[in-house]
Design an enzyme around this catalytic site. Structure first.
Site, mmCIF file in Angstrom:
data_model
loop_
_atom_site.group_PDB
_atom_site.id
_atom_site.type_symbol
_atom_site.label_atom_id
_atom_site.label_comp_id
_atom_site.label_asym_id
_atom_site.label_seq_id
_atom_site.Cartn_x
_atom_site.Cartn_y
_atom_site.Cartn_z
ATOM 1 C CE LYS A 179 21.004 41.396 10.626
ATOM 2 N NZ LYS A 179 19.952 42.925 10.656
ATOM 3 C CD GLU A 195 21.025 32.571 8.973
ATOM 4 O OE1 GLU A 195 22.632 33.201 7.694
ATOM 5 O OE2 GLU A 195 21.382 32.891 10.105
ATOM 6 C CG ASN A 222 16.358 33.919 17.379
ATOM 7 O OD1 ASN A 222 17.015 32.531 17.783
ATOM 8 N ND2 ASN A 222 15.137 33.055 16.781
ATOM 9 C CD GLU A 262 25.591 39.823 16.395
ATOM 10 O OE1 GLU A 262 24.584 38.773 16.263
ATOM 11 O OE2 GLU A 262 24.915 40.407 16.526
ATOM 12 C CD GLU A 317 22.496 39.962 12.790
ATOM 13 O OE1 GLU A 317 22.029 39.226 11.911
ATOM 14 O OE2 GLU A 317 22.417 39.951 13.798
ATOM 15 C CG ASN A 370 24.053 43.849 14.807
ATOM 16 O OD1 ASN A 370 22.695 43.921 14.242
ATOM 17 N ND2 ASN A 370 24.393 42.646 15.610
ATOM 18 C CG PHE A 400 11.704 33.397 29.144
ATOM 19 C CD1 PHE A 400 12.488 33.959 30.315
ATOM 20 C CD2 PHE A 400 11.441 31.829 29.435
ATOM 21 C CE1 PHE A 400 13.359 33.238 30.992
ATOM 22 C CE2 PHE A 400 12.774 31.200 29.925
ATOM 23 C CZ PHE A 400 13.356 31.882 31.076
#
Length: 666
Positions: free
Chosen positions: A116, A200, A235, A275, A288, A290, A348
């Site tokens: 990243k 960030e 996330n 992304e 980023e 992937n 969750f």
């Protein structure tokens, strides 16, 4: 073409790769840990090799063990799936040294874009707009706090080698930065074998939109439209769709061309994803890249007809792309819902255990509708605490977005899962949510719409009315069965009554039923509803044709005097009683749950990593009490109110079951 491919992964993605390999006539090799001995991907592959104990850092991410499996089986290529070693340049180098093809990008591209920090620097050098942040390695929590203050809160703490939501935390102040920094490092080390962290700026109210790219080794690069991935929690993506309901053609083209240019700048080949976060004015910022197949790749396949796994295999075999950018259009709409082993009613939190029932909806492919279920489990299998909690990816396609959503609603209604906590009710709730239906979504959707957590769904009165009519008809069928078994009837049509009261929560629905050989007509609220169904007592799923509101699919369980009914995210007890019994039921006392206000209960099966208080300590509301690790995620348990610790019943290293007491308070 390759004769044999090894899949260096597990679960649904391993099964997904095996399906395409079989279609191409390629033999497959599965690898598995001790916990996955009976896993579906092991059963589907032509060969399987055991690679060690359940923890992934002792099996699936140990390069030497994967290489041994390659040598044992003579596999000519390896598909890494996603997660684990998929973005590990050392793994790609090891394969190259062995003369084995890596079904993914070259080592240089992995190092440049898979990391990243490096990818953001390269993007900035290429003139790509990036989110403000600190791209260097952060050594400790003090430095993390200093950098966060320089950037300005809120900030995102992220694992450099991360993906899939692992090793990511949002911090709004110095305390959360310290806690999040250490938790992210621990998760990153456990999941990826790399604990480097960067920070960030966290952009509020963003959309998460990504571009699928596909490049070969001959200089050709394509962008295969976008995916909207804004429905997230912690996330972690939960619902994805393609295309995005937000983008216009000009923005789509600009994002696609930029994504391909970035990929080709590092000589990328294979499938990958760039992304972006996109603001309300359609300004987009590189997030980023992937360097692997994404979990949500099926929605791109469904709107384009391109098998991305097949393309990855062909690119790894040095073939040129047989498709051009002009060949890629957008056909219809596709949605993916991620089915997780987690309890939506408990924030969750992960759930483990045996799948006592696992019946996905039927997969279909027609010119109007598609239902696809990518899964790696089966009924009777076990959901382990050692791996990601995703059970399946349910995908639907329709000619437009409304059709795709309706297909998803129906598929979720028909999806039966028992034995563990799961998020099917929540997924159904999202499909019916006005904001989702309108496409007005951001990455803050879940926290904004469910600020106190998911507490279930309350259906509209008209929906309850239909369920009441269906329940009455089913109860009548069950009563006929009972009277026949008891020998109390010669003519059941005369023995079983026709007048009932259906009770759902606070609502009473007086009904009258007239039955014939094909079905029933239920009189309810001055309506006559015609129902036809093949449901029989003991069936866990009822599909009912109704002339009011269309077909109805219900998950049905037995409770004394009625049913447990689940539909569209609602979970309710439905009682069918004679009118007098219904009247008397109003006087029955409600059984109250036990008082657990002075206990800290383990909210999920997991491992106690840290206990931060002792007997006699006074704790404040929000104070961290202990950390529980489950499915590679660390969960900090906090005090709900001020109090004094009277007992500590668990210590680091203890494995606890759900609701087991960790500590008590005065």
């Amino acid at each position: 073409m390759f004769d044999k491919i090894l899949i260096a992964n597990r679960g649904e993605i391993a099964c997904r790769v095996i399906k395409t390999a079989k279609k191409m006539g390629i033999k497959t090799v599965a690898v598995y840990s001790d916990a996955d001995k009976h896993a579906l991907h092991v059963q589907m592959a032509d060969e399987a090799v055991n690679i060690g104990p359940p923890p992934s850092n002792q099996s699936y991410i140990v390069i030497d063990k994967i290489m041994d499996a390659v040598r044992q089986t003579g596999a000519q290529a390896v598909h890494p799936g996603y997660g684990f070693l998929s973005e590990n340049s050392k793994f790609a180098q090891a394969l190259h040294a062995e003369g084995v093809a890596f079904i993914g990008p070259p080592v240089g591209a992995i190092e440049a874009m898979g990391d990243k920090i490096t990818s953001k620097k390269l993007a900035a050098e290429a003139g790509v707009s990036t989110v403000p942040g600190y791209m260097g390695i952060i050594e400790d929590a003090d430095e993390a706090v200093r950098i966060s203050n320089e950037i300005g809160y809120p900030v995102m703490i992220k694992a450099s080698a991360g993906g899939g939501g692992k090793g990511m935390r949002i911090a709004w102040n110095d305390v959360e930065t310290r806690e999040g920094f250490q938790a992210s490092k621990n998760e990153a080390a456990s999941s990826f074998g790399d604990d480097r962290i960067f920070i960030e700026k966290f952009v509020t109210q963003p959309r998460h939109i990504e571009i699928q790219v596909l490049c070969d080794k001959h200089g050709n690069g394509l962008w295969i439209n976008e995916r909207e991935c804004s429905i997230q929690r912690r996330n972690q993506k939960v619902v994805e769709e393609a295309p995005s309901p937000f983008l216009d053609a000009a923005t789509r083209k600009a994002m696609g061309e930029q994504a391909v240019a970035l990929a080709q700048a590092v000589d990328y080949c294979s499938a990958g994803t760039v992304e972006f976060i996109v603001d309300g004015d359609k300004n987009f910022y590189f997030l980023e890249m992937n360097t692997r197949l994404q979990v949500e790749h099926p929605v791109s396949e469904l709107i384009t007809g391109i098998d991305l796994v097949e393309q990855m295999i062909r690119v790894a075999n040095d073939e040129k792309l047989a498709i051009k950018q002009s060949d890629i259009g957008i056909n219809g709409w596709a949605i993916e819902s991620r089915l997780y082993a987690e309890d939506p009613y408990r924030g969750f939190l992960p759930s483990t255990g045996r799948l006592t029932r696992y019946r996905p909806p039927e997969e279909i492919v027609t010119s109007d509708d598609i239902v696809r279920n990518d899964t790696g489990v089966y009924e009777g299998g076990e959901i382990s605490m050692f791996y990601d909690p995703m059970i399946a990816k349910l995908c639907t396609w329709g000619k437009d977005r409304a059709s795709a959503i309706e297909n998803m609603r129906n598929a979720l209604d028909a999806f039966e899962v028992e034995g563990i906590g799961h998020n099917l009710p929540f997924l159904s709730a999202v499909m019916d949510h006005p904001r989702f239906i309108s496409g007005d979504i951001t990455t803050a959707f879940i926290e904004e719409e469910y600020p106190n957590g998911f507490e279930g769904v309350e259906l509209a009165y008209e929906d309850l009315e239909r369920i009441a009519a269906a329940s009455a008809a089913m109860y009548r069928v069950a009563e006929i069965r009972r009277t026949r078994v008891s020998g109390r009837m010669d003519n059941h049509e005369r023995t079983v009554g026709s007048d009932w009261v259906v009770q759902i929560g606070e609502h009473d629905f007086p009904v009258s039923i007239e039955a014939d050989k094909r079905g029933s007509t239920v009189s309810i609220n001055d309506k006559n509803i015609r129902l036809e169904s093949t449901w029989a007592p003991g069936d866990s799923l009822a599909v009912i044709d109704m002339d009011h509101g269309g077909p109805l699919t219900l998950k049905v369980g037995k409770v004394p005097g009625g049913f447990r009914i689940r539909n569209r995210g609602a979970d309710m007890k439905v009682y069918v009683r004679h009118p007098r019994a219904a009247e008397l039921s109003k006087h029955m006392l409600e059984k109250l749950p036990p008082d657990t206000s002075k206990l800290l209960l383990c909210p999920m099966p997991g491992l106690i990593v840290k206990v931060e208080v002792e007997v006699g300590d006074e704790v404040q509301e929000g104070q961290s009490l202990c950390t529980v690790e489950a499915m590679k995620m660390e969960n900090i348990l906090r005090a709900e109110r001020k109090g004094t610790v009277s007992k500590v019943l668990a210590k680091p290293g203890d494995s606890l079951a759900v609701d087991e007491v960790i500590m008590e308070f005065e």
